[in-house]
Design an enzyme around this catalytic site. Structure first.
Site, PDB file in Angstrom:
ATOM      1  N   CYS A 136      37.398   7.419  54.092  1.00  0.00           N
ATOM      2  CA  CYS A 136      36.531   6.294  53.731  1.00  0.00           C
ATOM      3  C   CYS A 136      36.031   6.516  52.307  1.00  0.00           C
ATOM      4  O   CYS A 136      35.582   7.612  51.975  1.00  0.00           O
ATOM      5  CB  CYS A 136      35.360   6.229  54.710  1.00  0.00           C
ATOM      6  SG  CYS A 136      34.108   5.026  54.238  1.00  0.00           S
ATOM      7  N   PRO A 194      60.044  27.126  34.083  1.00  0.00           N
ATOM      8  CA  PRO A 194      61.084  27.037  33.046  1.00  0.00           C
ATOM      9  C   PRO A 194      60.498  26.946  31.644  1.00  0.00           C
ATOM     10  O   PRO A 194      61.190  27.224  30.660  1.00  0.00           O
ATOM     11  CB  PRO A 194      61.839  25.747  33.375  1.00  0.00           C
ATOM     12  CG  PRO A 194      61.370  25.301  34.702  1.00  0.00           C
ATOM     13  CD  PRO A 194      60.050  25.959  34.984  1.00  0.00           C
ATOM     14  N   GLU A 195      59.226  26.547  31.545  1.00  0.00           N
ATOM     15  CA  GLU A 195      58.603  26.344  30.230  1.00  0.00           C
ATOM     16  C   GLU A 195      57.369  27.226  30.093  1.00  0.00           C
ATOM     17  O   GLU A 195      56.704  27.528  31.086  1.00  0.00           O
ATOM     18  CB  GLU A 195      58.137  24.877  30.090  1.00  0.00           C
ATOM     19  CG  GLU A 195      59.223  23.839  30.279  1.00  0.00           C
ATOM     20  CD  GLU A 195      60.274  23.899  29.188  1.00  0.00           C
ATOM     21  OE1 GLU A 195      59.938  24.354  28.063  1.00  0.00           O
ATOM     22  OE2 GLU A 195      61.430  23.526  29.466  1.00  0.00           O
ATOM     23  N   SER A 233      51.583  23.425  35.021  1.00  0.00           N
ATOM     24  CA  SER A 233      51.371  23.437  33.572  1.00  0.00           C
ATOM     25  C   SER A 233      50.091  24.186  33.215  1.00  0.00           C
ATOM     26  O   SER A 233      49.836  24.437  32.037  1.00  0.00           O
ATOM     27  CB  SER A 233      51.298  22.004  33.034  1.00  0.00           C
ATOM     28  OG  SER A 233      50.244  21.312  33.687  1.00  0.00           O
ATOM     29  N   HIS A 245      43.630  19.923  45.833  1.00  0.00           N
ATOM     30  CA  HIS A 245      43.555  18.520  45.416  1.00  0.00           C
ATOM     31  C   HIS A 245      43.801  17.546  46.562  1.00  0.00           C
ATOM     32  O   HIS A 245      44.142  16.391  46.327  1.00  0.00           O
ATOM     33  CB  HIS A 245      44.540  18.257  44.262  1.00  0.00           C
ATOM     34  CG  HIS A 245      44.184  18.987  43.003  1.00  0.00           C
ATOM     35  ND1 HIS A 245      45.065  19.181  41.956  1.00  0.00           N
ATOM     36  CD2 HIS A 245      43.022  19.577  42.621  1.00  0.00           C
ATOM     37  CE1 HIS A 245      44.462  19.861  40.998  1.00  0.00           C
ATOM     38  NE2 HIS A 245      43.228  20.121  41.368  1.00  0.00           N
ATOM     39  N   ALA A 285      61.748  27.569  40.222  1.00  0.00           N
ATOM     40  CA  ALA A 285      61.209  28.269  41.400  1.00  0.00           C
ATOM     41  C   ALA A 285      62.309  28.551  42.418  1.00  0.00           C
ATOM     42  O   ALA A 285      62.373  29.642  42.996  1.00  0.00           O
ATOM     43  CB  ALA A 285      60.108  27.420  42.033  1.00  0.00           C
TER      44      ALA A 285
HETATM   45  C1  BJW Z   1      58.860  23.843  37.303  1.00  0.00           C
HETATM   46  C2  BJW Z   1      60.044  23.329  37.824  1.00  0.00           C
HETATM   47  C3  BJW Z   1      60.771  24.123  38.734  1.00  0.00           C
HETATM   48  C4  BJW Z   1      59.184  21.861  36.488  1.00  0.00           C
HETATM   49  N1  BJW Z   1      60.301  25.332  39.062  1.00  0.00           N
HETATM   50  N2  BJW Z   1      58.414  25.048  37.642  1.00  0.00           N
HETATM   51  C5  BJW Z   1      37.770  22.718  31.898  1.00  0.00           C
HETATM   52  C6  BJW Z   1      38.422  22.476  30.695  1.00  0.00           C
HETATM   53  C7  BJW Z   1      38.928  21.208  30.388  1.00  0.00           C
HETATM   54  C8  BJW Z   1      38.797  20.156  31.286  1.00  0.00           C
HETATM   55  C9  BJW Z   1      38.148  20.401  32.488  1.00  0.00           C
HETATM   56  C10 BJW Z   1      37.653  21.655  32.777  1.00  0.00           C
HETATM   57  N3  BJW Z   1      37.094  21.607  34.028  1.00  0.00           N
HETATM   58  C11 BJW Z   1      37.244  20.362  34.523  1.00  0.00           C
HETATM   59  C12 BJW Z   1      37.870  19.600  33.603  1.00  0.00           C
HETATM   60  C13 BJW Z   1      38.222  18.148  33.760  1.00  0.00           C
HETATM   61  C14 BJW Z   1      39.495  17.905  34.542  1.00  0.00           C
HETATM   62  C15 BJW Z   1      40.642  18.584  33.815  1.00  0.00           C
HETATM   63  O1  BJW Z   1      41.085  19.667  34.163  1.00  0.00           O
HETATM   64  N4  BJW Z   1      41.157  17.930  32.785  1.00  0.00           N
HETATM   65  C16 BJW Z   1      42.246  18.494  31.964  1.00  0.00           C
HETATM   66  C17 BJW Z   1      43.555  17.749  32.298  1.00  0.00           C
HETATM   67  C18 BJW Z   1      41.871  18.347  30.527  1.00  0.00           C
HETATM   68  N5  BJW Z   1      39.367  18.371  35.919  1.00  0.00           N
HETATM   69  C19 BJW Z   1      38.837  17.603  36.872  1.00  0.00           C
HETATM   70  O2  BJW Z   1      38.409  16.490  36.654  1.00  0.00           O
HETATM   71  C20 BJW Z   1      38.751  18.187  38.271  1.00  0.00           C
HETATM   72  N6  BJW Z   1      37.436  18.011  38.780  1.00  0.00           N
HETATM   73  C21 BJW Z   1      36.385  18.687  38.325  1.00  0.00           C
HETATM   74  O3  BJW Z   1      36.488  19.581  37.511  1.00  0.00           O
HETATM   75  O4  BJW Z   1      35.200  18.289  38.879  1.00  0.00           O
HETATM   76  C22 BJW Z   1      33.981  18.846  38.391  1.00  0.00           C
HETATM   77  C23 BJW Z   1      32.875  18.234  39.234  1.00  0.00           C
HETATM   78  C24 BJW Z   1      31.984  19.072  39.864  1.00  0.00           C
HETATM   79  C25 BJW Z   1      30.954  18.515  40.654  1.00  0.00           C
HETATM   80  C26 BJW Z   1      30.853  17.126  40.790  1.00  0.00           C
HETATM   81  C27 BJW Z   1      31.769  16.299  40.170  1.00  0.00           C
HETATM   82  C28 BJW Z   1      32.802  16.857  39.379  1.00  0.00           C
HETATM   83  C29 BJW Z   1      39.666  17.415  39.231  1.00  0.00           C
HETATM   84  C30 BJW Z   1      41.099  17.532  38.881  1.00  0.00           C
HETATM   85  C31 BJW Z   1      41.925  16.653  39.828  1.00  0.00           C
HETATM   86  C32 BJW Z   1      43.377  16.609  39.441  1.00  0.00           C
HETATM   87  N7  BJW Z   1      44.012  15.581  40.190  1.00  0.00           N
HETATM   88  C33 BJW Z   1      45.456  15.416  40.065  1.00  0.00           C
HETATM   89  C34 BJW Z   1      45.869  14.188  40.917  1.00  0.00           C
HETATM   90  C35 BJW Z   1      45.812  14.550  42.408  1.00  0.00           C
HETATM   91  C36 BJW Z   1      46.234  13.411  43.266  1.00  0.00           C
HETATM   92  C37 BJW Z   1      47.631  12.934  42.977  1.00  0.00           C
HETATM   93  O5  BJW Z   1      48.615  13.681  43.250  1.00  0.00           O
HETATM   94  O6  BJW Z   1      47.761  11.829  42.469  1.00  0.00           O
HETATM   95  O7  BJW Z   1      46.129  16.600  40.531  1.00  0.00           O
HETATM   96  S1  BJW Z   1      46.025  15.235  38.378  1.00  0.00           S
HETATM   97  C38 BJW Z   1      47.518  16.160  38.610  1.00  0.00           C
HETATM   98  O8  BJW Z   1      47.470  17.384  37.821  1.00  0.00           O
HETATM   99  C39 BJW Z   1      47.514  16.604  40.086  1.00  0.00           C
HETATM  100  C40 BJW Z   1      48.038  18.008  39.986  1.00  0.00           C
HETATM  101  O9  BJW Z   1      47.693  18.739  41.145  1.00  0.00           O
HETATM  102  C41 BJW Z   1      47.405  18.515  38.717  1.00  0.00           C
HETATM  103  C42 BJW Z   1      48.128  19.697  38.103  1.00  0.00           C
HETATM  104  O10 BJW Z   1      49.422  19.355  37.712  1.00  0.00           O
HETATM  105  P1  BJW Z   1      50.589  20.418  37.868  1.00  0.00           P
HETATM  106  O11 BJW Z   1      50.818  20.691  39.298  1.00  0.00           O
HETATM  107  O12 BJW Z   1      50.332  21.568  36.991  1.00  0.00           O
HETATM  108  O13 BJW Z   1      51.849  19.554  37.357  1.00  0.00           O
HETATM  109  P2  BJW Z   1      52.380  19.354  35.859  1.00  0.00           P
HETATM  110  O14 BJW Z   1      53.280  18.197  35.863  1.00  0.00           O
HETATM  111  O15 BJW Z   1      51.284  19.354  34.885  1.00  0.00           O
HETATM  112  O16 BJW Z   1      53.238  20.687  35.587  1.00  0.00           O
HETATM  113  C43 BJW Z   1      54.454  20.937  36.288  1.00  0.00           C
HETATM  114  C44 BJW Z   1      55.006  22.249  35.797  1.00  0.00           C
HETATM  115  O17 BJW Z   1      56.144  22.580  36.583  1.00  0.00           O
HETATM  116  C45 BJW Z   1      55.490  22.214  34.336  1.00  0.00           C
HETATM  117  O18 BJW Z   1      54.930  23.312  33.630  1.00  0.00           O
HETATM  118  C46 BJW Z   1      57.007  22.371  34.445  1.00  0.00           C
HETATM  119  O19 BJW Z   1      57.570  23.120  33.359  1.00  0.00           O
HETATM  120  C47 BJW Z   1      57.136  23.110  35.743  1.00  0.00           C
HETATM  121  N8  BJW Z   1      58.415  22.927  36.464  1.00  0.00           N
HETATM  122  N9  BJW Z   1      60.295  22.104  37.291  1.00  0.00           N
HETATM  123  C48 BJW Z   1      59.183  25.798  38.492  1.00  0.00           C
HETATM  124  N10 BJW Z   1      61.975  23.708  39.285  1.00  0.00           N
END
Ligand code: BJW
Length: 246
Positions: free
Chosen positions: A128, A215-216, A190, A120, A232
Protein backbone atom coordinates in the site's frame (compact mmCIF):
# COMPACT_ATOMS: atom_id res chain seq x y z
CA UNK A 1 40.51 -12.88 -16.95
CA UNK A 2 43.39 -15.37 -17.01
CA UNK A 3 44.66 -17.27 -14.01
CA UNK A 4 43.06 -16.80 -10.61
CA UNK A 5 45.53 -15.43 -8.06
CA UNK A 6 46.60 -18.22 -5.71
CA UNK A 7 46.45 -16.02 -2.62
CA UNK A 8 42.82 -15.13 -3.46
CA UNK A 9 41.90 -18.80 -3.85
CA UNK A 10 43.51 -19.56 -0.46
CA UNK A 11 41.79 -16.61 1.22
CA UNK A 12 38.43 -17.76 -0.14
CA UNK A 13 38.97 -21.34 0.99
CA UNK A 14 40.04 -20.27 4.49
CA UNK A 15 37.40 -17.61 5.16
CA UNK A 16 34.82 -18.63 7.77
CA UNK A 17 32.61 -15.56 7.32
CA UNK A 18 31.80 -14.29 3.82
CA UNK A 19 29.34 -11.70 2.65
CA UNK A 20 28.36 -11.49 -1.02
CA UNK A 21 26.90 -8.23 -2.32
CA UNK A 22 25.25 -8.53 -5.70
CA UNK A 23 23.88 -6.08 -8.22
CA UNK A 24 22.14 -6.10 -11.58
CA UNK A 25 25.20 -7.51 -13.38
CA UNK A 26 24.72 -10.97 -11.89
CA UNK A 27 21.30 -11.17 -13.55
CA UNK A 28 22.53 -9.79 -16.89
CA UNK A 29 23.36 -13.31 -18.07
CA UNK A 30 19.73 -14.24 -17.37
CA UNK A 31 18.69 -11.55 -19.84
CA UNK A 32 17.74 -8.95 -17.23
CA UNK A 33 18.75 -5.40 -18.19
CA UNK A 34 21.17 -3.62 -15.86
CA UNK A 35 20.65 0.05 -14.97
CA UNK A 36 23.70 2.05 -15.94
CA UNK A 37 25.40 0.29 -18.83
CA UNK A 38 25.75 2.73 -21.70
CA UNK A 39 23.80 1.01 -24.49
CA UNK A 40 21.71 -1.58 -22.71
CA UNK A 41 21.00 -0.21 -19.23
CA UNK A 42 17.49 0.82 -18.21
CA UNK A 43 18.67 4.34 -17.43
CA UNK A 44 19.91 4.70 -21.02
CA UNK A 45 16.29 4.36 -22.18
CA UNK A 46 14.28 5.67 -19.23
CA UNK A 47 14.69 8.59 -16.85
CA UNK A 48 15.11 7.37 -13.26
CA UNK A 49 13.49 10.52 -11.88
CA UNK A 50 10.39 9.78 -14.00
CA UNK A 51 10.05 6.19 -12.79
CA UNK A 52 12.01 5.38 -9.65
CA UNK A 53 11.16 8.15 -7.18
CA UNK A 54 8.15 8.72 -4.90
CA UNK A 55 7.54 12.01 -6.71
CA UNK A 56 7.30 10.21 -10.06
CA UNK A 57 4.70 7.85 -8.57
CA UNK A 58 2.69 10.78 -7.25
CA UNK A 59 2.77 12.54 -10.63
CA UNK A 60 2.30 9.54 -12.92
CA UNK A 61 1.15 6.53 -10.88
CA UNK A 62 -0.18 4.61 -13.88
CA UNK A 63 3.03 5.07 -15.89
CA UNK A 64 5.15 3.89 -12.97
CA UNK A 65 2.85 0.95 -12.23
CA UNK A 66 2.94 -0.19 -15.88
CA UNK A 67 6.71 0.14 -16.11
CA UNK A 68 7.08 -2.11 -13.08
CA UNK A 69 4.50 -4.52 -14.49
CA UNK A 70 6.74 -4.81 -17.58
CA UNK A 71 9.83 -5.32 -15.38
CA UNK A 72 7.93 -7.93 -13.35
CA UNK A 73 7.14 -9.85 -16.52
CA UNK A 74 10.83 -9.78 -17.53
CA UNK A 75 11.80 -11.16 -14.12
CA UNK A 76 9.14 -13.86 -14.31
CA UNK A 77 10.39 -15.00 -17.74
CA UNK A 78 14.07 -14.99 -16.72
CA UNK A 79 15.83 -18.05 -15.32
CA UNK A 80 18.56 -18.03 -12.69
CA UNK A 81 22.01 -18.47 -14.24
CA UNK A 82 25.24 -20.16 -13.22
CA UNK A 83 26.34 -17.05 -11.30
CA UNK A 84 23.26 -17.24 -9.05
CA UNK A 85 23.73 -20.99 -8.64
CA UNK A 86 27.40 -20.68 -7.76
CA UNK A 87 26.50 -18.47 -4.80
CA UNK A 88 24.21 -21.26 -3.58
CA UNK A 89 27.20 -23.61 -3.79
CA UNK A 90 29.40 -21.13 -1.94
CA UNK A 91 26.84 -20.83 0.87
CA UNK A 92 27.01 -24.64 1.27
CA UNK A 93 30.77 -24.50 1.81
CA UNK A 94 31.24 -21.45 4.03
CA UNK A 95 30.20 -21.73 7.71
CA UNK A 96 28.80 -18.19 7.89
CA UNK A 97 27.65 -16.88 4.52
CA UNK A 98 25.36 -13.91 3.99
CA UNK A 99 23.94 -12.98 0.61
CA UNK A 100 22.96 -9.33 0.32
CA UNK A 101 21.42 -8.18 -2.93
CA UNK A 102 20.35 -4.91 -4.45
CA UNK A 103 18.35 -6.84 -7.02
CA UNK A 104 14.58 -6.98 -6.91
CA UNK A 105 14.22 -9.78 -9.46
CA UNK A 106 13.96 -12.76 -7.06
CA UNK A 107 16.48 -14.77 -9.12
CA UNK A 108 18.72 -15.58 -6.14
CA UNK A 109 15.75 -17.08 -4.33
CA UNK A 110 14.72 -19.03 -7.43
CA UNK A 111 18.29 -20.36 -7.76
CA UNK A 112 17.93 -21.80 -4.26
CA UNK A 113 19.56 -19.17 -2.04
CA UNK A 114 17.95 -19.02 1.36
CA UNK A 115 17.86 -15.94 3.59
CA UNK A 116 18.56 -13.37 0.90
CA UNK A 117 18.94 -9.90 2.39
CA UNK A 118 17.01 -7.65 -0.01
CA UNK A 119 18.20 -4.06 0.28
CA UNK A 120 15.97 -2.62 -2.45
CA UNK A 121 12.88 -4.78 -2.01
CA UNK A 122 11.35 -7.30 -4.37
CA UNK A 123 9.45 -6.50 -7.54
CA UNK A 124 7.13 -9.49 -7.04
CA UNK A 125 5.68 -7.97 -3.88
CA UNK A 126 3.13 -5.18 -3.75
CA UNK A 127 2.36 -2.81 -0.92
CA UNK A 128 0.00 0.00 0.00
CA UNK A 129 1.44 3.39 -0.92
CA UNK A 130 -0.21 4.88 2.18
CA UNK A 131 0.75 2.64 5.11
CA UNK A 132 3.40 0.47 3.40
CA UNK A 133 1.67 -2.75 4.45
CA UNK A 134 1.93 -5.80 2.17
CA UNK A 135 -0.99 -6.48 -0.15
CA UNK A 136 -1.36 -9.83 -1.88
CA UNK A 137 -4.84 -9.59 -3.38
CA UNK A 138 -6.87 -6.76 -4.82
CA UNK A 139 -9.98 -6.26 -6.89
CA UNK A 140 -9.42 -5.95 -10.60
CA UNK A 141 -11.51 -2.81 -10.94
CA UNK A 142 -9.86 -1.50 -14.08
CA UNK A 143 -7.95 1.31 -12.33
CA UNK A 144 -4.19 1.32 -12.61
CA UNK A 145 -2.57 1.23 -10.18
CA UNK A 146 -5.10 -0.98 -8.45
CA UNK A 147 -6.33 0.22 -5.08
CA UNK A 148 -5.55 -1.04 -1.60
CA UNK A 149 -8.44 -3.25 -0.42
CA UNK A 150 -8.01 -1.86 3.13
CA UNK A 151 -7.84 1.89 2.58
CA UNK A 152 -8.32 2.63 -1.13
CA UNK A 153 -4.86 4.16 -1.65
CA UNK A 154 -2.98 3.25 -4.85
CA UNK A 155 -0.85 0.12 -4.66
CA UNK A 156 2.86 0.28 -5.50
CA UNK A 157 5.68 -2.20 -6.06
CA UNK A 158 7.57 -3.13 -2.89
CA UNK A 159 10.86 -1.65 -4.07
CA UNK A 160 13.05 1.19 -2.77
CA UNK A 161 13.09 4.31 -4.90
CA UNK A 162 15.67 7.08 -4.80
CA UNK A 163 15.27 9.22 -1.71
CA UNK A 164 13.46 6.46 0.20
CA UNK A 165 14.84 4.71 3.25
CA UNK A 166 15.93 1.11 2.81
CA UNK A 167 14.16 -1.51 4.99
CA UNK A 168 15.74 -1.06 8.42
CA UNK A 169 16.00 -4.77 9.22
CA UNK A 170 17.75 -5.53 5.92
CA UNK A 171 20.21 -2.67 6.44
CA UNK A 172 20.97 -3.79 10.01
CA UNK A 173 21.48 -7.40 8.88
CA UNK A 174 23.73 -6.34 5.98
CA UNK A 175 25.79 -4.02 8.16
CA UNK A 176 26.40 -6.73 10.76
CA UNK A 177 27.45 -9.15 8.02
CA UNK A 178 29.76 -6.56 6.42
CA UNK A 179 31.45 -5.81 9.75
CA UNK A 180 31.98 -9.50 10.53
CA UNK A 181 33.04 -10.64 7.05
CA UNK A 182 36.58 -11.79 6.48
CA UNK A 183 35.85 -11.48 2.78
CA UNK A 184 33.27 -9.42 0.91
CA UNK A 185 32.56 -10.68 -2.61
CA UNK A 186 31.06 -7.87 -4.70
CA UNK A 187 29.45 -9.09 -7.91
CA UNK A 188 27.93 -7.12 -10.77
CA UNK A 189 27.33 -3.73 -9.24
CA UNK A 190 28.50 -0.32 -10.40
CA UNK A 191 28.94 0.53 -6.69
CA UNK A 192 27.37 3.92 -7.25
CA UNK A 193 24.19 3.65 -5.21
CA UNK A 194 24.38 4.19 -1.47
CA UNK A 195 24.08 2.97 1.19
CA UNK A 196 24.62 -0.42 -0.55
CA UNK A 197 27.92 0.71 -2.06
CA UNK A 198 29.27 1.47 1.42
CA UNK A 199 29.01 -2.15 2.60
CA UNK A 200 32.33 -3.39 1.10
CA UNK A 201 34.03 -0.35 2.63
CA UNK A 202 32.65 -1.38 6.03
CA UNK A 203 34.23 -4.81 5.58
CA UNK A 204 37.53 -3.19 4.65
CA UNK A 205 37.44 -0.83 7.64
CA UNK A 206 36.95 -3.89 9.87
CA UNK A 207 40.00 -5.63 8.42
CA UNK A 208 38.26 -7.83 5.83
CA UNK A 209 39.18 -8.29 2.17
CA UNK A 210 37.13 -7.04 -0.76
CA UNK A 211 36.94 -9.08 -3.96
CA UNK A 212 35.19 -7.57 -6.97
CA UNK A 213 33.80 -9.47 -9.97
CA UNK A 214 32.85 -7.17 -12.81
CA UNK A 215 33.80 -6.83 -16.49
CA UNK A 216 34.35 -3.10 -15.87
CA UNK A 217 36.18 -1.11 -13.22
CA UNK A 218 34.04 0.71 -10.63
CA UNK A 219 34.68 3.28 -7.88
CA UNK A 220 35.21 0.28 -5.59
CA UNK A 221 38.04 -1.16 -7.68
CA UNK A 222 40.86 0.76 -5.93
CA UNK A 223 39.61 -0.53 -2.55
CA UNK A 224 39.47 -4.16 -3.65
CA UNK A 225 42.25 -6.59 -2.80
CA UNK A 226 41.38 -8.36 -6.05
CA UNK A 227 39.27 -7.07 -8.89
CA UNK A 228 38.47 -9.86 -11.33
CA UNK A 229 37.57 -8.57 -14.77
CA UNK A 230 34.96 -10.89 -16.17
CA UNK A 231 31.37 -11.99 -16.15
CA UNK A 232 29.89 -13.46 -13.01
CA UNK A 233 28.85 -16.59 -14.89
CA UNK A 234 32.46 -17.21 -15.92
CA UNK A 235 34.39 -16.03 -12.88
CA UNK A 236 32.28 -17.35 -9.98
CA UNK A 237 32.29 -21.04 -11.01
CA UNK A 238 36.03 -20.86 -11.60
CA UNK A 239 36.55 -19.35 -8.14
CA UNK A 240 34.43 -22.03 -6.48
CA UNK A 241 36.16 -24.87 -8.36
CA UNK A 242 39.62 -23.49 -7.54
CA UNK A 243 38.90 -23.01 -3.83
CA UNK A 244 37.10 -26.36 -3.38
CA UNK A 245 38.50 -28.78 -5.94
CA UNK A 246 36.71 -32.09 -5.47
C1 BJW B 1 28.32 -7.44 -14.81
C2 BJW B 1 27.88 -8.30 -15.82
C3 BJW B 1 28.13 -9.68 -15.67
C4 BJW B 1 27.32 -6.27 -16.34
N1 BJW B 1 28.77 -10.11 -14.58
N2 BJW B 1 28.96 -7.90 -13.73
C5 BJW B 1 25.86 8.89 -0.58
C6 BJW B 1 26.52 9.49 -1.64
C7 BJW B 1 25.83 9.92 -2.78
C8 BJW B 1 24.45 9.74 -2.88
C9 BJW B 1 23.79 9.14 -1.82
C10 BJW B 1 24.49 8.73 -0.70
N3 BJW B 1 23.59 8.15 0.16
C11 BJW B 1 22.37 8.18 -0.40
C12 BJW B 1 22.45 8.79 -1.60
C13 BJW B 1 21.31 9.04 -2.55
C14 BJW B 1 20.95 7.84 -3.40
C15 BJW B 1 22.16 7.46 -4.23
O1 BJW B 1 22.90 6.53 -3.92
N4 BJW B 1 22.37 8.16 -5.33
C16 BJW B 1 23.54 7.93 -6.20
C17 BJW B 1 23.06 7.23 -7.49
C18 BJW B 1 24.18 9.24 -6.49
N5 BJW B 1 20.48 6.73 -2.58
C19 BJW B 1 19.20 6.63 -2.20
O2 BJW B 1 18.37 7.46 -2.49
C20 BJW B 1 18.82 5.43 -1.34
N6 BJW B 1 18.08 5.88 -0.21
C21 BJW B 1 18.64 6.55 0.80
O3 BJW B 1 19.84 6.74 0.87
O4 BJW B 1 17.74 6.97 1.73
C22 BJW B 1 18.18 7.80 2.80
C23 BJW B 1 16.96 8.05 3.67
C24 BJW B 1 17.05 7.77 5.02
C25 BJW B 1 15.92 8.00 5.84
C26 BJW B 1 14.73 8.49 5.28
C27 BJW B 1 14.66 8.74 3.92
C28 BJW B 1 15.79 8.51 3.10
C29 BJW B 1 17.86 4.51 -2.11
C30 BJW B 1 18.48 3.91 -3.31
C31 BJW B 1 17.43 3.09 -4.07
C32 BJW B 1 17.94 2.56 -5.38
N7 BJW B 1 16.85 2.05 -6.12
C33 BJW B 1 17.12 1.39 -7.39
C34 BJW B 1 15.76 1.00 -8.03
C35 BJW B 1 15.15 -0.19 -7.27
C36 BJW B 1 13.86 -0.62 -7.87
C37 BJW B 1 13.97 -1.01 -9.31
O5 BJW B 1 14.61 -2.06 -9.63
O6 BJW B 1 13.44 -0.29 -10.15
O7 BJW B 1 17.92 0.21 -7.17
S1 BJW B 1 18.09 2.36 -8.53
C38 BJW B 1 19.02 0.99 -9.17
O8 BJW B 1 20.42 1.12 -8.81
C39 BJW B 1 18.50 -0.25 -8.43
C40 BJW B 1 19.77 -1.01 -8.18
O9 BJW B 1 19.58 -1.94 -7.13
C41 BJW B 1 20.76 0.07 -7.88
C42 BJW B 1 22.20 -0.34 -8.08
O10 BJW B 1 22.46 -0.66 -9.41
P1 BJW B 1 23.46 -1.85 -9.76
O11 BJW B 1 22.88 -3.12 -9.29
O12 BJW B 1 24.81 -1.50 -9.29
O13 BJW B 1 23.37 -1.86 -11.36
P2 BJW B 1 24.21 -0.99 -12.42
O14 BJW B 1 23.51 -1.06 -13.70
O15 BJW B 1 24.53 0.34 -11.89
O16 BJW B 1 25.60 -1.79 -12.53
C43 BJW B 1 25.66 -3.09 -13.12
C44 BJW B 1 27.09 -3.55 -13.08
O17 BJW B 1 27.14 -4.89 -13.54
C45 BJW B 1 28.03 -2.74 -14.00
O18 BJW B 1 29.17 -2.33 -13.26
C46 BJW B 1 28.43 -3.74 -15.09
O19 BJW B 1 29.77 -3.56 -15.54
C47 BJW B 1 28.27 -5.05 -14.36
N8 BJW B 1 28.00 -6.23 -15.21
N9 BJW B 1 27.29 -7.58 -16.81
C48 BJW B 1 29.21 -9.24 -13.67
N10 BJW B 1 27.75 -10.60 -16.64
Amino acid sequence: MDRLPEDLVNALHRARRIMALTGAGISAESGMPTFREAQTGLWARFQPEELATPEAFERHPRRVWEWYAWRRSLAAQARPNVGHRTLVGLADRVPDFTLVTQNVDNLHQRAGSREVVELHGNILRTRCSQDGGPVTEWADGGTLPPLCPRCGAPLRPDVVWFGEALPADAVAHAWRAAEAAELCLVVGTSALVHPAASLPLVTREHGGLVVEVNPEPTPLTPQAAWSLRGRAGDVLPRLLAAAWPD
